[in-house]
Design an enzyme around this catalytic site. Structure first.
Site, short mmCIF file in Angstrom:
data_model
loop_
_atom_site.label_atom_id
_atom_site.label_comp_id
_atom_site.label_asym_id
_atom_site.label_seq_id
_atom_site.Cartn_x
_atom_site.Cartn_y
_atom_site.Cartn_z
CD GLU A 15 -0.57 10.47 9.96
OE1 GLU A 15 -0.80 9.25 9.90
OE2 GLU A 15 0.56 10.95 10.16
NE ARG A 17 -3.37 0.48 5.30
CZ ARG A 17 -3.09 1.77 5.10
NH1 ARG A 17 -2.97 2.24 3.91
NH2 ARG A 17 -2.88 2.59 6.07
CE LYS A 52 -0.69 9.51 3.91
NZ LYS A 52 -1.43 10.36 4.84
P1 ATP Z 1 -0.42 5.79 3.99
O1 ATP Z 1 0.04 4.46 4.45
O2 ATP Z 1 -0.72 5.87 2.54
O3 ATP Z 1 0.47 6.90 4.42
P2 ATP Z 1 -2.21 6.47 6.09
O4 ATP Z 1 -3.15 5.48 6.67
O5 ATP Z 1 -1.02 6.83 6.90
O6 ATP Z 1 -1.86 5.98 4.64
P3 ATP Z 1 -3.92 8.66 6.58
O7 ATP Z 1 -3.80 10.04 6.10
O8 ATP Z 1 -3.69 8.39 8.02
O9 ATP Z 1 -2.94 7.79 5.71
O10 ATP Z 1 -5.30 8.04 6.13
C1 ATP Z 1 -6.54 8.67 6.35
C2 ATP Z 1 -7.61 7.63 6.32
O11 ATP Z 1 -7.57 6.91 5.10
C3 ATP Z 1 -7.41 6.62 7.43
O12 ATP Z 1 -8.64 6.39 8.06
C4 ATP Z 1 -6.91 5.40 6.72
O13 ATP Z 1 -7.31 4.24 7.39
C5 ATP Z 1 -7.55 5.53 5.34
N1 ATP Z 1 -6.73 4.86 4.34
C6 ATP Z 1 -5.44 5.09 4.04
N2 ATP Z 1 -4.99 4.25 3.10
C7 ATP Z 1 -6.05 3.46 2.77
C8 ATP Z 1 -6.24 2.37 1.85
N3 ATP Z 1 -5.25 1.93 1.08
N4 ATP Z 1 -7.46 1.81 1.79
C9 ATP Z 1 -8.47 2.25 2.56
N5 ATP Z 1 -8.36 3.25 3.44
C10 ATP Z 1 -7.17 3.86 3.55
MG MG Z 2 -1.75 7.22 9.04
#
Ligand code: ATP
Ligand code: MG
Length: 561
Positions: free
Chosen positions: A36, A261, A271
């Site tokens: 995102e 994760r 984020k």
């Molecule tokens: P955040 O909680 O940091 O905002 P998010 O999951 O909302 O993370 P996205 O931009 O949606 O952030 O993530 C893109 C991809 O990265 C998704 O497939 C997500 O599952 C993966 N991802 C995000 N954080 C992690 C993590 N800590 N470990 C492994 N994969 C991750």
């Molecule tokens: Mg997300």
């Protein structure tokens, strides 16, 4: 792209192998990384990037980059650009397969119309609060909305008018008609569209209804022909919903597989929280070298190779665990130890004058650039003269027990140069502070070797005062004091109360070898006896700025050996 040290195997790769054996998806493997664009990428994202791109490469498949840009209120082109830069830096290439969920807005709208026509979606006039109340809890079933049984015609008309901008924000939503009593809350008539009068960074003002992530994600994967949708564990409960949408629409159905994760101690990765660190000025920006972002780690001096090795080593599993930050540092040290040229830097200088060394003589001392690698023969030249800088720490007027460095009457080796013996100490008369150390040298010990086999206890580094280049050196420590930064001591406090007030120390009076005067930004060195350092973009010609990447001490290697 990467060459894993050995063939990696894990439950995801095993599932894919099985799928290929069974001829599922025609033997194809197609993954995607779906960020995102609402912040910069962090080390957790690196785990997902490495997994998706490496898996695709290993099975001769493809990996797409797709921005899940369904929430324009939090998104920005700055993030879209930064994310691409960071993935490239990490060493991955999505070829011509750069996609945006927003490219599919029209198609998603058509899909929604299809569900409405089949009586599987409806326009709801409940307010967001009411929707929440009606939803029920894990122990109580939800309540059906009074608008749930509108006719298909009325739903079609209202949905079209939602799109046309006839209704105020928050007044209506489109919901899937599934089951308000489902034990899985995600299936209790989830919202598919909400009205938002927000300009989108790509579609501008074309839309005032935006799909939810839950409605968009699975369909986007399907439209791109993704075979394996790898996502993190929190989406396990969403899988039945994604399956439901795909089955109702009757379109290509990727297989979703969830993995844990990455969590690191002393680190936050949400984020939403990283944004707060930036906006509240706790750090200098998203690329502050203390940030767990890829751009921060890049500026800090971490290498893409080290990050990829780390990601491969921690592997993928189905259950959550916290990884020790030391393991990441270990990977960085290991990579830099093999590759970083060596140099001398004096962080906190103390003048050392060699009384029996000629005033105007300058010698060129030749030293190996890669002493750790016997197969490499490159050398560098460091000027040596009568007045040197040494580290304040390398002199003690009254040496503590086991002290192996310089003190009155003691002889030490100046690295690669000569043996010197301390003869005197000069202090500031007013403050008593030591301002200069006087020594004599033994001209017979050139190269730091004594012909008579005389041993010295210590070897210290040095720079010629007239030739050394002034530098700024930024030392970093952990950004948070607690292993779990979320664990707060006082009620009402948040993770910011655990910030380490001493996570940055700036040394403005440091010196480095003359060769580093115009060192290239992002180049990395081992400063002997100190650690690995990386040239910061704040450097100016003749005045380099270095970031401490990681110290030499490897706690993790000790623990694990
Ligand atoms: P955040 O909680 O940091 O905002 P998010 O999951 O909302 O993370 P996205 O931009 O949606 O952030 O993530 C893109 C991809 O990265 C998704 O497939 C997500 O599952 C993966 N991802 C995000 N954080 C992690 C993590 N800590 N470990 C492994 N994969 C991750
Ligand atoms: Mg997300």
């Amino acid at each position: 792209m990467t060459t894993p040290e050995k063939e990696t195997s894990d439950f995801i790769r095993n599932i894919i192998k099985e799928d290929i054996r069974e001829g599922r998806f025609g033997g194809r493997v197609h993954t995607r990384f779906p960020p995102e664009p609402n912040g910069y990428l962090h080390i957790g994202h690196a785990k997902a990037i490495v997994l998706n791109f490496d898996v695709a490469a290993e099975f001769g498949g493809l990996c797409n980059l797709r921005f899940d840009d369904t929430n324009p209120s939090k998104e920005d082109v700055e993030y879209v650009e930064a994310i691409q830069r960071d993935i490239r830096w990490l060493g991955y290439d999505w070829g011509d397969r750069l996609y945006f969920a927003s490219d599919y807005f029209e198609q998603l709208y058509e899909f929604a119309v299809q569900l409405i026509k089949e009586g599987k979606a409806y326009v709801d006039d409940l307010s967001p609060e009411e929707i929440r109340e009606y939803r029920g809890t894990l122990t109580e079933p939800g309540k059906e909305s009074p608008y749930r049984n509108r006719s298909v015609e009325e739903n079609l008309d209202l949905f079209e008018r939602m799109r046309a901008g006839e209704f105020p924000e928050g007044s209506r939503v489109l919901r899937a008609k599934i089951d308000m009593a489902s034990p899985n809350l995600n299936l209790r008539d989830p919202v598919m569209y909400r009205i938002m009068y927000v300009t989108h960074h790509r579609t501008g003002d074309k839309w005032c209804i935006y799909p939810t992530y839950d409605w968009a994600h699975g369909q986007c994967d399907s439209l791109e022909g993704i075979t394996h949708s790898l996502c993190t564990l929190e989406f396990e409960n969403h899988r039945p919903l994604y399956d439901w949408f795909l089955d109702q629409l009757g379109i290509h159905h990727p297989k979703q597989i969830e993995f844990a994760r990455l969590q690191l101690n002393y680190t936050i990765m949400s984020k939403r929280k990283l944004i707060r660190l930036v906006e509240e000025g706790h750090v200098s920006g998203w690329d502050d070298p203390r940030m767990p972002t890829l751009s921060g780690m890049r500026r800090r001096g971490y290498t893409p190779e080290a990050i990829r090795n780390f990601c491969n080593r921690i592997g993928v599993a189905k259950s959550n665990s916290v990884v020790d930050y030391g393991m990441l540092e270990h990977a960085v040290r290991e990579d830099l130890n093999a590759r970083a040229p060596r140099a001398m830097a004096v962080l906190r200088p103390l003048r050392l004058v060699i009384e029996n060394y000629p005033e105007d003589r300058v010698e060129e001392i030749e030293l190996p650039v890669y002493p750790q690698d016997k197969s490499r023969t490159e050398t560098r030249v460091v000027p040596f003269s009568r007045t040197l800088y040494i580290e304040q720490d390398d002199f003690a007027e009254v040496p503590p027990p086991k002290y192996r460095r310089l003190s009155p009457g003691r002889e030490v080796r100046l690295m690669g140069a000569y043996y010197v013996t301390c003869t005197d100490v000069i202090k500031d008369e007013a403050t008593g502070e030591i301002i200069e150390v006087r020594c004599t040298y033994d001209p017979e010990t050139k190269g730091g070797q004594s012909p008579d086999g005389r041993k010295v206890k210590g070897t210290i580094h040095w720079l010629s005062a007239d030739h050394a280049v002034p530098a700024e050196i930024r030392l970093y420590d952990k950004l948070f004091l607690k292993e779990n930064p979320e664990e707060v001591d006082e009620e009402g406090a948040d993770f910011t109360s655990n910030l380490n007030p001493n996570s940055l120390e700036i040394l403005t009076n440091a010196f480095v070898e003359p060769e580093l005067a115009n060192a290239e930004v992002e180049s990395r060195y081992q400063f002997l006896r100190h650690g690995y350092f990386c040239v910061d973009p704040d450097s100016r010609p003749g005045r380099p700025v270095f970031n401490l990447t990681v110290s030499l001490r490897d706690t993790w290697a000790k623990i694990s050996s």
